[in-house]
Design a protein around this motif. Structure first.
Motif, short mmCIF file in Angstrom:
data_model
loop_
_atom_site.label_atom_id
_atom_site.label_comp_id
_atom_site.label_asym_id
_atom_site.label_seq_id
_atom_site.Cartn_x
_atom_site.Cartn_y
_atom_site.Cartn_z
N ASP A 60 0.87 -1.18 0.00
CA ASP A 60 0.00 0.00 0.00
C ASP A 60 0.91 1.22 0.00
O ASP A 60 2.13 1.11 -0.18
N GLU A 87 2.03 3.22 2.32
CA GLU A 87 3.10 3.23 3.33
C GLU A 87 4.18 2.22 2.98
O GLU A 87 5.36 2.48 3.15
N GLN A 143 -11.47 9.64 1.74
CA GLN A 143 -10.36 9.14 2.55
C GLN A 143 -10.18 7.62 2.42
O GLN A 143 -9.13 7.09 2.75
N TYR A 144 -11.20 6.93 1.93
CA TYR A 144 -11.11 5.47 1.76
C TYR A 144 -10.98 5.04 0.30
O TYR A 144 -10.84 3.86 0.03
N ASP A 168 -7.64 3.31 -0.65
CA ASP A 168 -7.58 2.04 0.08
C ASP A 168 -8.47 1.00 -0.57
O ASP A 168 -8.09 -0.17 -0.69
N THR A 204 0.93 -2.88 4.94
CA THR A 204 0.04 -1.74 5.11
C THR A 204 0.22 -1.10 6.48
O THR A 204 0.54 -1.77 7.45
N SER A 205 -0.03 0.19 6.53
CA SER A 205 -0.06 0.89 7.81
C SER A 205 -1.49 1.02 8.31
O SER A 205 -1.73 1.52 9.39
N ASP A 206 -2.45 0.57 7.51
CA ASP A 206 -3.86 0.76 7.81
C ASP A 206 -4.56 -0.60 7.94
O ASP A 206 -5.47 -0.92 7.18
N ASP A 231 -6.66 -1.75 10.16
CA ASP A 231 -8.09 -1.73 10.49
C ASP A 231 -8.96 -1.58 9.25
O ASP A 231 -9.89 -2.37 9.03
N ASP A 232 -8.70 -0.56 8.44
CA ASP A 232 -9.53 -0.35 7.24
C ASP A 232 -9.33 -1.46 6.22
O ASP A 232 -10.29 -1.90 5.58
N MET A 233 -8.09 -1.93 6.05
CA MET A 233 -7.86 -3.00 5.09
C MET A 233 -8.53 -4.30 5.54
O MET A 233 -8.98 -5.08 4.71
N ALA A 284 1.54 -5.35 9.17
CA ALA A 284 1.67 -3.95 9.56
C ALA A 284 3.10 -3.46 9.33
O ALA A 284 4.06 -4.13 9.69
#
Length: 137
Positions: A15, A17, A96-97, A100, A118-120, A122-124, A136
């Motif tokens: 992603d 990040e 914002q999504y 992603d 990914t740094s995200d 939760d959303d992923m 992560a």
């Protein structure tokens, strides 16, 4: 910290990040990408990740060299519709999504097993469910 291990074969998705840290020669991300390649995994990014990940002062020669070693997945009409469906299913909305969702949609189409740096998380997790292993960074 426990060592993070990747599968044999399959696909590693970066992603924004993940790409940013690879571009910055982050030791842990460089090691994970090298491990993925040594295990026969293809390393890919969504085309929109290039837009999201790049700092203002990116060395374009370095970026070109790095991108030449990755498969860039394009985003067309069908992919955008599928990403929108992922957003709806996850109960997410808004700009914002958006990227992603495109990254998640691209990941879900890759050769399995699929891992994503990914740094995200939760959303992923909401977007990919359990179909993509999230690492992560």
């Amino acid at each position: 910290m426990a060592r993070r291990r990747l599968s044999h074969e399959g696909t590693l998705v970066l992603d924004s990040e993940g790409l940013s840290k690879l571009l910055a020669d982050d030791e842990s991300v460089v090691a994970l990408v090298a491990e993925a390649r040594s295990r026969g995994m293809e390393v890919v990014i969504c085309a929109l990740t290039i837009i999201e990940a790049l700092p203002a002062r990116t060395n374009t020669a370095r970026l070109s060299q790095l991108l030449s070693g990755l498969r860039v997945i394009p985003v067309g009409d069908e992919e955008a519709k599928a990403a929108s469906a992922l957003l709806i299913a996850a109960g997410l909305h808004g700009h914002q999504y958006a990227i992603d969702a495109a990254v998640a949609e691209a990941a879900l189409r890759q050769q399995r097993p699929v891992a994503m740096l990914t740094s995200d998380v939760d959303d992923m997790t909401k977007l990919c469910g359990g179909r993509v292993r999230l690492v992560a960074v």
